[in-house]
Design an enzyme around this catalytic site. Structure first.
Site, PDB file in Angstrom:
ATOM      1  N   ASP A 179       0.822  -1.215   0.000  1.00 10.37           N
ATOM      2  CA  ASP A 179       0.000   0.000   0.000  1.00 10.37           C
ATOM      3  C   ASP A 179       0.854   1.261   0.000  1.00 10.37           C
ATOM      4  OD1 ASP A 179       0.960  -0.331   2.591  1.00 10.37           O
ATOM      5  OD2 ASP A 179      -0.990  -0.758   3.461  1.00 10.37           O
ATOM      6  N   ASN A 196      -7.646  -3.147  14.340  1.00 11.14           N
ATOM      7  CA  ASN A 196      -9.006  -3.475  13.896  1.00 11.14           C
ATOM      8  C   ASN A 196      -9.000  -4.646  12.920  1.00 11.14           C
ATOM      9  OD1 ASN A 196      -7.935  -2.345  11.589  1.00 11.14           O
ATOM     10  ND2 ASN A 196      -9.337  -0.609  11.507  1.00 11.14           N
ATOM     11  N   HIS A 239      -7.163  -4.858  10.142  1.00 11.81           N
ATOM     12  CA  HIS A 239      -6.882  -4.560   8.736  1.00 11.81           C
ATOM     13  C   HIS A 239      -5.590  -5.238   8.286  1.00 11.81           C
ATOM     14  CE1 HIS A 239      -4.609  -0.484   9.608  1.00 11.81           C
ATOM     15  NE2 HIS A 239      -3.782  -1.490   9.641  1.00 11.81           N
ATOM     16  N   GLU A 260      -9.630  -2.036   5.489  1.00  7.12           N
ATOM     17  CA  GLU A 260     -10.263  -1.826   6.780  1.00  7.12           C
ATOM     18  C   GLU A 260     -11.457  -2.792   6.931  1.00  7.12           C
ATOM     19  OE1 GLU A 260      -8.612  -0.061   8.728  1.00  7.12           O
ATOM     20  OE2 GLU A 260      -8.024   1.873   7.921  1.00  7.12           O
TER      21      GLU A 260
END
Ligand code: PGA
Length: 253
Positions: A80, A148, A150, A155
């Site tokens: 990313d 979380n 990810h 996400e």
């Protein structure tokens, strides 16, 4: 590969879970790179940013400097990049990779691929997927994990079928990453990330989780249902995935 997009209650999986000290994890994860490159010197490797891979990268650098490992024929793809940051920006992921790994190993910079944070659009995302395919697919993809769940910047509730795409970062991710910026306002609000399917298409996955802060999400990832609410739980469906967790991150397993 067909990746289900529905929730499943599947418990347990084929995951290879390695629990060890932080130091040993860097060495044991580096052993996977040594093995892969011994059998395929021109492997296609997917890399990741964040604090988690730093010890592994230091170990890979040490092995290259000791003449035990070579990346000279390797092609890389990173997960990313932030939207809006030039490759030379000191918080761009391109800069991170250059400083923490690429500049210190014998990798050919022409075979380095990181999504552009400047030329961003559906065409660029499709071109990134095409470049991965043209390289023969990713042999081994490294992953960190967000609090979380990810992976990359996928996400919670990102479709499991997603390919490389632009995302809006969640508040929790912006908050977590603000520690690297002068202020929260400077954290980019968007990123380009490989999708979940892009990640799952890699022939081997290596996820590393360090520290107590990752303990709850590691339990959900490994023992919870496979659900888009916990993106990393999709690893339970991968035929060759490794999860390296230090004792703190593994404390609820
Ligand atoms: P970290 O980030 O390695 O800095 O904990 C991991 C991630 O958000 O994927």
């Amino acid at each position: 590969m067909s990746v289900p997009t529905v929730h499943s209650e599947k418990k347990g999986s084929n995951l290879n879970i390695i629990v060890d000290s932080r130091e040993n994890i860097a060495r044991r994860a580096a052993d996977l790179y040594s093995e892969v490159l011994a059998s395929k010197p021109d492997a296609v490797l997917g890399f990741a940013t964040g604090s988690t891979p730093l010890d592994l990268y230091a170990e890979l650098i040490a092995r290259v400097k000791a003449g035990k490992l070579s990346f000279k024929d390797v092609t890389t793809f990173n997960l990313d990049e932030y939207v809006g940051l030039e490759p030379t920006h000191d918080q761009s992921y391109r800069y991170f990779m250059d400083k923490n790994l690429f500049e210190h190993i014998d990798l050919d910079s022409k075979r380095v691929n990181i999504p552009s944070g400047i030329a961003v659009g559906e065409g660029e995302s499709a071109a990134y997927e095409a470049a991965i395919a043209a390289a023969g697919g990713i042999d081994m993809q490294l992953l960190g994990i967000g609090h979380n769940g990810h992976i990359g910047f996928n996400e919670p509730n990102t479709p499991f079928g997603s390919l490389t795409h632009k995302v809006t970062l969640t508040d929790s991710t912006i908050e977590a990453n603000s520690r690297f910026f002068a202020s929260r306002d400077e954290v980019p609000k968007e990123a380009v990330t490989m999708g979940i399917r892009t990640v799952m298409n890699a022939r081997r996955l290596v996820l590393i989780a360090l520290g107590e802060g990752k303990a709850e999400i590691i339990k959900k990832t490994v023992q919870g249902p496979v659900t888009e609410e916990v993106p990393a739980s999709v690893l339970q469906l991968h035929p060759d995935a490794y999860i390296f967790a230090d004792f703190e991150a593994a404390k609820y397993l």
